[in-house]
Design an enzyme around this catalytic site. Structure first.
Site, PDB file in Angstrom:
ATOM      1  N   ARG A   1      64.387   9.730  48.095  1.00  0.00           N
ATOM      2  CA  ARG A   1      64.559  10.357  49.290  1.00  0.00           C
ATOM      3  C   ARG A   1      62.768   9.720  50.184  1.00  0.00           C
ATOM      4  O   ARG A   1      61.770   9.721  49.274  1.00  0.00           O
ATOM      5  CB  ARG A   1      64.807  11.944  49.769  1.00  0.00           C
ATOM      6  CG  ARG A   1      65.917  12.280  49.744  1.00  0.00           C
ATOM      7  CD  ARG A   1      66.835  12.963  50.747  1.00  0.00           C
ATOM      8  NE  ARG A   1      67.257  13.828  50.133  1.00  0.00           N
ATOM      9  CZ  ARG A   1      68.429  13.638  50.561  1.00  0.00           C
ATOM     10  NH1 ARG A   1      68.914  11.954  51.458  1.00  0.00           N
ATOM     11  NH2 ARG A   1      69.716  14.200  50.249  1.00  0.00           N
TER      12      ARG A   1
ATOM     13  N   GLY B   1      57.267  12.815  45.294  1.00  0.00           N
ATOM     14  CA  GLY B   1      57.255  11.885  43.876  1.00  0.00           C
ATOM     15  C   GLY B   1      57.806  10.561  44.231  1.00  0.00           C
ATOM     16  O   GLY B   1      56.827   9.442  43.861  1.00  0.00           O
ATOM     17  N   CYS B   2      58.496  10.407  45.303  1.00  0.00           N
ATOM     18  CA  CYS B   2      59.020   9.207  45.609  1.00  0.00           C
ATOM     19  C   CYS B   2      57.612   8.813  46.732  1.00  0.00           C
ATOM     20  O   CYS B   2      57.390   7.470  46.684  1.00  0.00           O
ATOM     21  CB  CYS B   2      60.168   9.312  47.192  1.00  0.00           C
ATOM     22  SG  CYS B   2      61.656   9.686  46.193  1.00  0.00           S
ATOM     23  N   THR B   3      56.773   9.259  47.211  1.00  0.00           N
ATOM     24  CA  THR B   3      55.693   8.900  47.773  1.00  0.00           C
ATOM     25  C   THR B   3      54.223   8.921  46.740  1.00  0.00           C
ATOM     26  O   THR B   3      53.733   7.531  46.110  1.00  0.00           O
ATOM     27  CB  THR B   3      54.986  10.390  48.628  1.00  0.00           C
ATOM     28  OG1 THR B   3      55.524  10.525  49.645  1.00  0.00           O
ATOM     29  CG2 THR B   3      53.189  10.027  49.239  1.00  0.00           C
TER      30      THR B   3
ATOM     31  N   ALA C   1      55.915   5.047  45.414  1.00  0.00           N
ATOM     32  CA  ALA C   1      55.474   4.550  46.387  1.00  0.00           C
ATOM     33  C   ALA C   1      54.290   3.769  46.338  1.00  0.00           C
ATOM     34  O   ALA C   1      53.828   2.974  46.282  1.00  0.00           O
ATOM     35  CB  ALA C   1      56.632   4.723  47.813  1.00  0.00           C
TER      36      ALA C   1
END
Length: 183
Positions: free
Chosen positions: A64, A69-71, A74
């Site tokens: 998401r 973690g995704c931030t 990225a």
């Protein structure tokens, strides 16, 4: 006593079914052609695997947008984009979020690569990284390196968002040195 056994058997069957549904399909493996995709990026532009024909490609899936973690992952791809491109590769991120979600995420963190919207999860499923979460599906945090001929040459099943891009850059450099296209 018989009713208790039947109830336990039914509960066990239900639990096993739920676990099987929550598990992703088998992921694509090294040596196989990368599944094609046609997805919209954060700006509404369509991308397919063919758009990267003849170039190395990092395809990273994330659950998401705008979660810790995704931030982190990225932003690490963003911060290392010159090293990745210097190693001869392009990057695409893919999640099941909408184009609007991807745009907000990309704008907020100034991502210099396409983040693709896989609403419905067909591409995540084709790569074997889709898992069910409640009534929706999300992609596991996994990455694939695709060679210039469209073949998967590396699959990262366990990804540490803090160090992943450094691993990708090192592997790209090694793989490119050893690369010999089939044919």
């Amino acid at each position: 006593m018989k009713r208790i056994r039947i109830a336990l058997l039914s509960m066990t069957t239900l639990l096993l079914t739920a676990l099987l549904l929550a598990a992703p399909l088998a992921a694509q493996t090294v040596g196989e052609p990368a599944p094609d995709f046609e997805l919209l990026d954060q700006y509404g532009d369509a991308y397919s695997l063919d758009d990267f024909d003849g170039r190395w490609l990092v395809v990273y899936f994330y659950p998401r947008a705008d979660t810790p973690g995704c931030t982190t992952e990225a932003c690490n791809f963003r911060d290392n984009i010159y090293a990745i491109r210097g190693a001869g590769a392009e990057v695409v991120g893919i999640s099941v979020g909408s184009v609007e979600d991807q745009k907000a995420f990309s704008d907020k963190y100034k991502l210099p690569f396409p983040v693709l919207s896989d609403v419905g999860g067909a591409t995540s499923e084709a790569y074997g990284v889709l898992r069910e979460m409640g009534s929706t599906g999300i992609a596991n945090r996994e990455t694939f390196l695709v060679d210039p001929q469209g073949v998967i040459v590396k699959h990262y099943e366990e990804v540490d968002p803090e160090t992943h891009t450094q691993d990708v850059v090192a592997d790209l450099q090694t793989l490119r040195e050893d690369y010999s296209p089939a044919g």
